[in-house]
Design an enzyme around this catalytic site. Structure first.
Site, PDB file in Angstrom:
ATOM      1  N   LYS A 122       0.820  -1.076   0.045  1.00 31.41           N
ATOM      2  CA  LYS A 122       0.144  -0.168   0.123  1.00 31.41           C
ATOM      3  C   LYS A 122       0.854   1.273  -0.046  1.00 31.41           C
ATOM      4  O   LYS A 122       0.613   2.202  -0.756  1.00 31.41           O
ATOM      5  CB  LYS A 122      -0.888  -0.095   1.198  1.00 31.41           C
ATOM      6  CG  LYS A 122      -1.797   1.152   1.289  1.00 31.41           C
ATOM      7  CD  LYS A 122      -2.565   1.319   2.327  1.00 31.41           C
ATOM      8  CE  LYS A 122      -1.571   1.965   3.469  1.00 31.41           C
ATOM      9  NZ  LYS A 122      -2.377   2.546   4.826  1.00 31.41           N
ATOM     10  N   ASP A 140      -6.541   1.123   1.419  1.00 28.12           N
ATOM     11  CA  ASP A 140      -6.675   1.215   2.658  1.00 28.12           C
ATOM     12  C   ASP A 140      -7.898   0.709   3.226  1.00 28.12           C
ATOM     13  O   ASP A 140      -8.749   0.196   2.559  1.00 28.12           O
ATOM     14  CB  ASP A 140      -6.347   2.591   3.331  1.00 28.12           C
ATOM     15  CG  ASP A 140      -7.306   3.544   2.858  1.00 28.12           C
ATOM     16  OD1 ASP A 140      -8.242   3.410   2.388  1.00 28.12           O
ATOM     17  OD2 ASP A 140      -7.006   4.814   3.280  1.00 28.12           O
TER      18      ASP A 140
END
Length: 209
Positions: A122, A140
């Site tokens: 991420k 997220d």
């Protein structure tokens, strides 16, 4: 155009009309500082990170300056952020690796970014998207939640949701897609008590039908 693809086109068209050029809420003076911010933002709010890093970045803007500052002094700036001890370790270690292996520059390659301490998929995708303008889709908790609520993905992990979004989001929207989904999840489609009556997607959203 299929019914599904028309639905997806409508969603992202509405996002783009509301905010054609969404920006990250993390504030950083350069690519290295932005990478530090993203590492610090794990399980923390962007607001708390910005409050901590504003005075930090008045003194530190390069990996060399971070190493000169040292772990103890770094902690004095970031101790208001959760997991500050491990994050300080990661930031010192990644700064050292940037100096030794990448000529003190943030690499524009996912695998190289993920070789840095504290940098996962991420974080790498956020840096690639924001710093280098690449069409990545970092997932997220907000992006994960909104993607499920809008039936954009049924993926059981962030990586599976990312793969789905990369397949279905039209290319013209891809660079900004994660910003739109994240901000929508942060301010409107919240985990608890989502603001459905204020939502620009209320006429499209499967949750309201």
């Amino acid at each position: 155009m299929t019914k599904k693809s028309h639905y997806i086109e409508e969603i992202f068209t509405k996002f783009s009309l509301r905010d054609a050029n969404p920006k990250p809420e993390l504030v950083a003076p350069n690519a290295y500082c932005f990478l530090v911010c993203v590492v610090l933002s794990a399980q923390a709010t962007d607001k708390s990170v910005n409050l901590a890093t504003k005075p930090l970045f008045e003194k530190v803007k390069t990996p060399e300056e971070m190493l000169s500052l040292g772990r103890g002094a770094l902690i004095s700036y970031i101790k208001s952020i959760g997991l500050y001890n491990s994050k300080a370790d990661h930031i010192i270690a990644l700064s050292q690796k940037l100096i030794e292996e990448f000529d003190s520059k943030v690499p524009d390659d996912a695998e190289k970014l993920m070789s840095l301490p504290g940098v996962g998929r991420k974080t790498a995708n956020v840096v690639l998207n924001v710093v280098f303008g690449k069409a990545t889709v970092p997932v997220d908790t907000h992006v994960f939640r909104v993607s499920h609520r809008l039936s954009l993905s049924e993926g059981k992990s962030p990586e599976l949701v990312e793969k789905d979004l990369l397949k279905i989001v039209p290319e013209k929207f891809l660079k900004n897609a994660h910003h739109w989904l994240l901000l929508h999840g942060r301010y409107t489609c919240t985990a608890r008590n989502p603001k459905c009556s204020e939502c620009i997607l209320k006429d499209l959203c499967p949750q309201g039908k």
